[in-house]
Write a protein that holds these residues in place. Structure first.
Motif, PDB file in Angstrom:
ATOM      1  N   LEU A 181       0.797  -1.227   0.000  1.00 44.72           N
ATOM      2  CA  LEU A 181       0.000   0.000   0.000  1.00 44.72           C
ATOM      3  C   LEU A 181       0.825   1.270   0.000  1.00 44.72           C
ATOM      4  N   GLY A 182       2.093   1.196   0.430  1.00 41.82           N
ATOM      5  CA  GLY A 182       2.915   2.384   0.547  1.00 41.82           C
ATOM      6  C   GLY A 182       2.758   3.041   1.905  1.00 41.82           C
ATOM      7  N   SER A 183       3.265   4.265   2.018  1.00 42.17           N
ATOM      8  CA  SER A 183       3.226   5.019   3.261  1.00 42.17           C
ATOM      9  C   SER A 183       3.103   6.497   2.931  1.00 42.17           C
ATOM     10  N   THR A 184       2.327   7.223   3.728  1.00 44.65           N
ATOM     11  CA  THR A 184       2.118   8.653   3.462  1.00 44.65           C
ATOM     12  C   THR A 184       3.183   9.539   4.099  1.00 44.65           C
ATOM     13  N   ARG A 185       4.120   8.942   4.809  1.00 44.02           N
ATOM     14  CA  ARG A 185       5.123   9.743   5.512  1.00 44.02           C
ATOM     15  C   ARG A 185       5.923  10.629   4.567  1.00 44.02           C
ATOM     16  N   GLY A 230       5.441   8.408  -1.533  1.00 48.11           N
ATOM     17  CA  GLY A 230       5.415   7.238  -0.660  1.00 48.11           C
ATOM     18  C   GLY A 230       4.345   6.226  -0.999  1.00 48.11           C
ATOM     19  N   ILE A 231       3.316   6.650  -1.774  1.00 50.87           N
ATOM     20  CA  ILE A 231       2.249   5.723  -2.150  1.00 50.87           C
ATOM     21  C   ILE A 231       2.251   5.437  -3.651  1.00 50.87           C
ATOM     22  N   GLN A 232       3.299   5.877  -4.317  1.00 52.23           N
ATOM     23  CA  GLN A 232       3.355   5.726  -5.772  1.00 52.23           C
ATOM     24  C   GLN A 232       3.798   4.331  -6.189  1.00 52.23           C
TER      25      GLN A 232
END
Length: 376
Positions: A260-264, A269-271
């Protein structure tokens, strides 16, 4: 009266000039506020829950921005604010010179102002969210934090690297993998393992002789470069990605970071995500003797993380994953991959028997034996 003079960017690229201009706008706003006795502030992309949408298969980041002020209500100066500005100034200088530096070198350049590398990294993440651009466009690349080996050839500049011949350590991925090209050497899987120690064990055993695969590790929580390469290989060669992680909530969280990635780190981060299938460890992999000899009891933090995982849409909308995390929490024990007596045989058997968890979508769309057009 305050006057700011910015020198022309003789060595900066067109893309860099746009980022330099953004930085100068932020600094000009701060200085203007100070000259008028107004508390300066900047805005950055919010990663709060109100700006993040989590579905069963994807994380989406909205356009909401949050304001960060130099002074709090009591008039106390924010140390984090000044650190972020220092990082921004370093980025400005680096881009103007047309240079590229590693995240580690950037930290040492400003080490007098930061308590640790993690302290610096957090402020760099803020800069990424202020400017809303990918990290590599700032002229700062991460240090190598990932390796690959097995049935793949890497083309880098004028050099060709056969990853069947890279030894137990494999090929160390650079912080910016955009210049790499790949050629499959008959791989049927991407085998993603959580830890470097497990990577080296499987590499030394040449697992690709029995399971033709690209063996990869992100050495714990994966950086952007590793996630980008996993995603590229999955889509370029249409290969299933199988993930092997410790039996604990951190292992599940690492799996979700790949999926899923990470929004940090903002939008970047979610690409880069990949449809990682959970190969293990599962509750069924824990024999009574292994649990008695090698397992460790959950800490309170582990219990809290399990509860948090069960509240995530990806977990609670996929029954097999929900059941696995629920059982993990109920058992209250954790086990590391290194506890397996023969990890190569374990992996080979699991893959041959197709003992990996599929999501509800994967089961429904591919009838449990097909994944995006290729046979598992």
């Amino acid at each position: 009266r305050i006057q700011i003079l910015f020198e022309p960017c003789a060595m900066a690229s067109a893309g860099a000039e746009l980022i330099i201009s953004k930085i100068e706008d932020v600094i000009l706003h701060i200085v203007t506020c100070l000259s008028r006795d107004i508390s300066p502030s900047y805005t950055m992309l919010s990663n709060s829950s109100s700006n993040v949408t989590k579905d069963a298969d994807k994380i989406r980041l909205g356009d909401e921005r949050v304001e960060v002020a130099m002074f709090d209500r009591a008039g106390t100066r924010s140390l984090r604010f000044s650190k972020v500005i220092q990082v921004m100034a370093l980025v400005h200088r680096t881009l103007k010179m047309g240079n590229t530096v590693t995240q580690r070198d950037a930290y040492y350049t400003l080490s007098a102002s930061f308590t640790s590398q993690n302290d610096f990294n957090a402020c760099l993440d803020d800069v990424i969210r202020i400017l809303d651009v990918p990290r590599r466009s700032l002229g700062i690349v991460s240090a190598p934090k990932g390796s690959l080996a097995g049935n793949i050839r890497i083309l880098q500049s004028h050099e060709t690297i056969d990853c069947l011949l890279t030894g137990t350590t494999g090929y160390e991925l650079p912080g910016d993998p955009t210049s790499l090209d790949f050629e499959s050497l008959g791989a049927r899987y991407i085998l993603l393992v959580e830890k470097d120690a497990v990577f080296k064990t499987l590499s030394e055993a040449k697992i690709w002789n029995e399971i033709p695969c690209v063996l990869m590790t992100g050495r714990g929580y994966p950086g952007l470069a590793v996630r980008e390469v996993v995603s590229r290989l999955e889509h370029q060669f249409k290969l299933p990605v199988l993930g092997l992680f410790d039996y604990n909530p951190h292992g599940v969280q690492i799996l979700l970071t790949y999926r899923l990635g990470s929004t940090r780190k903002g939008r970047e981060g979610i690409q880069h995500t990949a449809n990682v299938l959970w190969l293990g460890l599962h509750s069924t992999d824990l024999g009574s003797e292994m649990k008695a000899r090698h397992s460790k009891p959950f800490t309170q933090r582990d219990v809290q993380l399990c509860t948090s995982l069960l509240n995530q849409p990806f977990i609670n909308q996929n029954k097999l994953y929900w059941d696995e995390v629920t059982q993990m929490k109920e058992q209250g024990v954790k086990l590391e991959l290194e506890s397996l007596p023969d990890i190569k045989s374990f992996v080979v058997e699991k893959i041959h028997k197709k003992q990996f968890l599929l999501t509800h979508y994967e089961m429904k769309s591919h009838e449990m034996n097909c994944h995006d057009g290729f046979e598992l």
